[in-house]
Design a protein around this motif. Structure first.
Motif, short mmCIF file in Angstrom:
data_model
loop_
_atom_site.label_atom_id
_atom_site.label_comp_id
_atom_site.label_asym_id
_atom_site.label_seq_id
_atom_site.Cartn_x
_atom_site.Cartn_y
_atom_site.Cartn_z
N UNK A 161 0.85 -1.19 0.00
CA UNK A 161 0.00 0.00 0.00
C UNK A 161 0.89 1.23 0.00
N UNK A 162 0.78 2.05 -1.06
CA UNK A 162 1.61 3.25 -1.17
C UNK A 162 0.72 4.48 -1.34
N UNK A 163 1.28 5.63 -0.97
CA UNK A 163 0.55 6.89 -1.13
C UNK A 163 1.48 7.92 -1.76
N UNK A 164 0.91 8.68 -2.68
CA UNK A 164 1.65 9.76 -3.32
C UNK A 164 0.74 10.94 -3.57
N UNK B 209 13.92 -4.60 -11.09
CA UNK B 209 15.31 -4.83 -11.45
C UNK B 209 16.17 -4.68 -10.22
N UNK B 210 17.46 -4.86 -10.36
CA UNK B 210 18.35 -4.78 -9.21
C UNK B 210 18.27 -3.39 -8.56
N UNK B 211 17.75 -3.35 -7.34
CA UNK B 211 17.63 -2.10 -6.61
C UNK B 211 16.55 -1.17 -7.10
N UNK B 212 15.64 -1.66 -7.95
CA UNK B 212 14.58 -0.83 -8.50
C UNK B 212 13.22 -1.41 -8.15
N UNK B 213 12.29 -0.51 -7.80
CA UNK B 213 10.92 -0.94 -7.46
C UNK B 213 9.91 -0.06 -8.19
N UNK B 214 8.65 -0.40 -8.00
CA UNK B 214 7.56 0.36 -8.62
C UNK B 214 7.27 1.66 -7.89
N UNK B 215 7.92 1.92 -6.78
CA UNK B 215 7.69 3.13 -6.00
C UNK B 215 8.30 4.33 -6.71
N UNK B 216 7.50 5.37 -6.91
CA UNK B 216 8.03 6.59 -7.53
C UNK B 216 8.68 7.47 -6.47
N UNK B 217 9.41 8.48 -6.92
CA UNK B 217 10.13 9.36 -5.99
C UNK B 217 9.20 10.02 -4.98
N UNK B 218 8.00 10.39 -5.40
CA UNK B 218 7.10 11.16 -4.53
C UNK B 218 6.12 10.29 -3.76
N UNK B 219 6.30 8.98 -3.82
CA UNK B 219 5.42 8.06 -3.10
C UNK B 219 6.11 7.50 -1.86
N UNK B 220 5.28 7.11 -0.90
CA UNK B 220 5.75 6.51 0.35
C UNK B 220 5.02 5.20 0.56
N UNK B 221 5.76 4.16 0.92
CA UNK B 221 5.14 2.89 1.28
C UNK B 221 4.51 3.03 2.66
N UNK B 222 3.22 2.75 2.74
CA UNK B 222 2.51 2.84 4.02
C UNK B 222 2.51 1.53 4.78
N UNK B 223 2.25 0.43 4.07
CA UNK B 223 2.10 -0.85 4.76
C UNK B 223 2.28 -2.02 3.80
N UNK B 224 2.68 -3.12 4.38
CA UNK B 224 2.70 -4.42 3.69
C UNK B 224 1.46 -5.17 4.15
N UNK B 225 0.64 -5.64 3.19
CA UNK B 225 -0.64 -6.26 3.52
C UNK B 225 -0.68 -7.69 3.00
#
Length: 292
Positions: free
Chosen positions: A136-139, A154-170
């Motif tokens: 669960x992410x918020x931006x 990829x290595x060290x890369x995720x779907x999270x953008x620079x302006x998003x924050x991971x809120x929780x693992x569900x």
């Protein structure tokens, strides 16, 4: 020492997102066990930091009305391991993160940071992939849920953008109820070393405990990103427990593609895949009541 230009302590999640929007080069920091090392090594020298360390609303484990377990991104490894809900419903995850680093790291490092660094050797990674967790992410545009199968890019890369924050693992109820699991970390040293290979196996047994109705098998360091082993899972589904234990390791070789590195050769990692898959399956089955 630590060469960073500034640090901004966010007041809440919205404030942190706004701070990231203001500075496209800012680096988010929580427990700091990864970011501070990169700063000290010069990889992030001179950066500005946005700290979410004090946002207590992002810590802790809760169960939602539908049985989904939600683990706040700032929950430390230690708190994940010893949380009563995790111990009751997700012990395999607690056991996995309890193998990260040493006591000091586990008291400071967060499960969110472990997921967001995008590293295939992360001790939470293979188990969360086996559990088919949601992130669960918020931006600036609001919240979204990213299946973990779409998270690692990829290595060290995720779907999270620079302006998003991971809120929780569900983890939805259907992903853990009726399953038992086991995680094995192979490392060159027995203490405070990153994984040469990580394997997490979940098993759902038949009512008489003699068959593996469903199997989930996932690896870290068997490819560029944490990965499931769909061929091995399909081969073992429905088999008697002993037959599945005998076949899962060989079948998993069809799913993985480890690389040569200074830590281990590809051939050695393939041997680990074959051997440790069977061990993890047997222990997961034993935990579920199978006679192995």
């Amino acid at each position: 020492m630590y060469d960073f230009r500034s640090i901004y302590q966010a007041k809440d999640v919205a404030d942190a997102i706004a701070a990231l929007q203001r500075d496209p080069e800012a680096v988010l920091i929580a427990g700091g066990t990864d970011v501070l090392i990169k700063i000290r090594e010069g990889k992030l020298a001179g950066c500005s930091l946005v700290s979410i360390h004090e946002l207590r609303e992002l810590s802790g484990v809760t169960m939602e009305e539908d049985g989904t377990l939600s683990i706040g991104a700032l929950t430390t490894f230690r708190d994940v391991t010893y949380d009563p809900l995790v111990q009751k419903h997700l012990p395999v995850l607690g056991e996995a993160v309890d193998q990260a680093g040493g006591p000091q790291l586990r008291a400071a490092g967060t499960i969110g940071g472990n997921v967001c660094n995008g590293i295939t050797s992360a001790d939470s990674a293979s188990t969360l992939v086996a559990l088919d967790a949601d992130l669960l992410v918020r931006g600036p545009a609001g919240e979204r849920i990213v299946p973990i199968s779409q998270w690692y890019k990829g290595m060290g890369k995720t779907a999270l953008t620079h302006e998003e924050i991971l809120l929780a693992v569900r983890i939805p109820k259907s992903h853990y109820q009726g399953w038992t699991g086991h995680y094995i970390k192979y490392a060159m040293r027995s203490a405070m070393d990153i994984a040469t290979l990580g394997v997490s196996c979940l098993v759902k047994l038949s009512a008489d405990k003699r068959r593996a109705e469903e199997v989930r098998l996932a690896f870290g360091v068997a490819g560029p990103v944490p990965m499931r082993a769909p061929h091995a899972e399909a081969v073992c589904a429905g088999l008697p427990v002993e037959a599945a234990a005998a076949r899962i390791g060989q079948a998993a070789l069809e799913d993985v593609n480890p690389r040569d590195s200074w830590r281990a050769s590809k051939a050695f990692r393939l041997q680990l895949v074959k051997e440790l898959s069977g061990r993890a399956f047997r222990e997961a089955g034993r935990k579920g009541g199978a006679r192995i």
